[in-house]
Motif scaffolding. Structure first.
Motif, PDB file in Angstrom:
ATOM      1  N   ASP A  32       0.854  -1.192   0.000  1.00  0.00           N
ATOM      2  CA  ASP A  32       0.000   0.000   0.000  1.00  0.00           C
ATOM      3  C   ASP A  32       0.889   1.241   0.000  1.00  0.00           C
ATOM      4  N   ARG A  34      -0.639   4.322  -1.222  1.00  0.00           N
ATOM      5  CA  ARG A  34      -1.553   5.410  -1.576  1.00  0.00           C
ATOM      6  C   ARG A  34      -1.287   6.707  -0.824  1.00  0.00           C
ATOM      7  N   ALA A  35      -0.970   6.606   0.483  1.00  0.00           N
ATOM      8  CA  ALA A  35      -0.778   7.822   1.294  1.00  0.00           C
ATOM      9  C   ALA A  35       0.603   8.441   1.090  1.00  0.00           C
TER      10      ALA A  35
ATOM     11  N   THR B  27      -0.669  14.761   2.756  1.00  0.00           N
ATOM     12  CA  THR B  27      -1.214  14.314   4.040  1.00  0.00           C
ATOM     13  C   THR B  27      -2.297  15.270   4.540  1.00  0.00           C
ATOM     14  N   THR B  30      -5.422  14.780   2.047  1.00  0.00           N
ATOM     15  CA  THR B  30      -6.155  13.513   2.076  1.00  0.00           C
ATOM     16  C   THR B  30      -6.428  13.006   3.492  1.00  0.00           C
ATOM     17  N   ARG B  31      -5.643  13.452   4.478  1.00  0.00           N
ATOM     18  CA  ARG B  31      -5.707  12.948   5.872  1.00  0.00           C
ATOM     19  C   ARG B  31      -5.480  11.443   5.911  1.00  0.00           C
ATOM     20  N   ASP B  32      -4.889  10.912   4.838  1.00  0.00           N
ATOM     21  CA  ASP B  32      -4.631   9.474   4.755  1.00  0.00           C
ATOM     22  C   ASP B  32      -3.164   9.219   5.095  1.00  0.00           C
ATOM     23  N   THR B  33      -2.923   8.465   6.174  1.00  0.00           N
ATOM     24  CA  THR B  33      -1.544   8.138   6.569  1.00  0.00           C
ATOM     25  C   THR B  33      -1.350   6.631   6.704  1.00  0.00           C
ATOM     26  N   ARG B  34      -2.338   5.849   6.222  1.00  0.00           N
ATOM     27  CA  ARG B  34      -2.290   4.400   6.449  1.00  0.00           C
ATOM     28  C   ARG B  34      -1.019   3.735   5.912  1.00  0.00           C
ATOM     29  N   LYS B  81      -0.046  11.036  11.563  1.00  0.00           N
ATOM     30  CA  LYS B  81       0.031   9.574  11.722  1.00  0.00           C
ATOM     31  C   LYS B  81      -0.391   9.190  13.136  1.00  0.00           C
ATOM     32  N   GLU B  84      -4.071   9.163  13.593  1.00  0.00           N
ATOM     33  CA  GLU B  84      -4.784   8.188  12.772  1.00  0.00           C
ATOM     34  C   GLU B  84      -5.601   7.248  13.666  1.00  0.00           C
ATOM     35  N   GLU B  87      -5.615   0.910  13.269  1.00  0.00           N
ATOM     36  CA  GLU B  87      -5.857  -0.069  12.199  1.00  0.00           C
ATOM     37  C   GLU B  87      -4.668  -1.007  12.142  1.00  0.00           C
TER      38      GLU B  87
END
Lengths: 91, 91
Positions: A32, A34-35, B27, B30-34, B81, B84, B87
């Motif tokens: 992954d 994507r981020a 970051t 999107t606020r996506d840090t997965r 991060k 987050e 997960e």
């Protein structure tokens, strides 16, 4: 330069170089990316390559070795980012 | 040291420092840090802070400034991060 100042420098170099190991492990494990920013890894890898060249030109083995290791690690993440299936938003 | 060798060093420093800008932008957007490794940014930020301290101890302004900027940028990603939601897999 005193020994403890040099120790701080070596510790800093070790941390910034080896910090990419957990990112590589995570990327290889999850596939992954994507981020992760493609531009960050493209610019960072170019910069690290130039640091290595700079190390060669000034004859500094610590600079050469630290940046060679970082370049390998960052390139693995960059490669996986480039292999990512297209999605948005990019950046 | 010749001017072009210094220019390579400054370009390398600029690239590795500014490379974090697109990651911060992505970051924040999107606020996506997965896909981002917590350990990478924790170790990297600690290393950059030590580089800044090393710059202070040897009185090198370029080392201080470059690492201060990098620390701010990396800390923004690290903070997101840390915020987050839990997960798996972590790393």
């Amino acid at each position: 330069m005193t020994l403890w100042v040099e120790t701080i420098g070596f510790t800093a170099a070790a941390l910034t170089t080896l910090s990419f190991v957990p990112q590589v492990v995570r990327t290889l494990r999850t596939r992954d990316t994507r981020a992760i920013s493609l531009w960050m890894y493209a610019l960072f890898s170019a910069g690290v390559a130039l640091w290595g060249l700079y190390g060669l030109l000034i004859g500094s083995w610590p600079v050469i070795v630290a940046n060679a290791i970082t370049l390998v690690l960052a390139s693995i993440v960059l490669w996986h980012k480039l292999c990512e299936t297209p999605e948005s938003p990019s950046g």
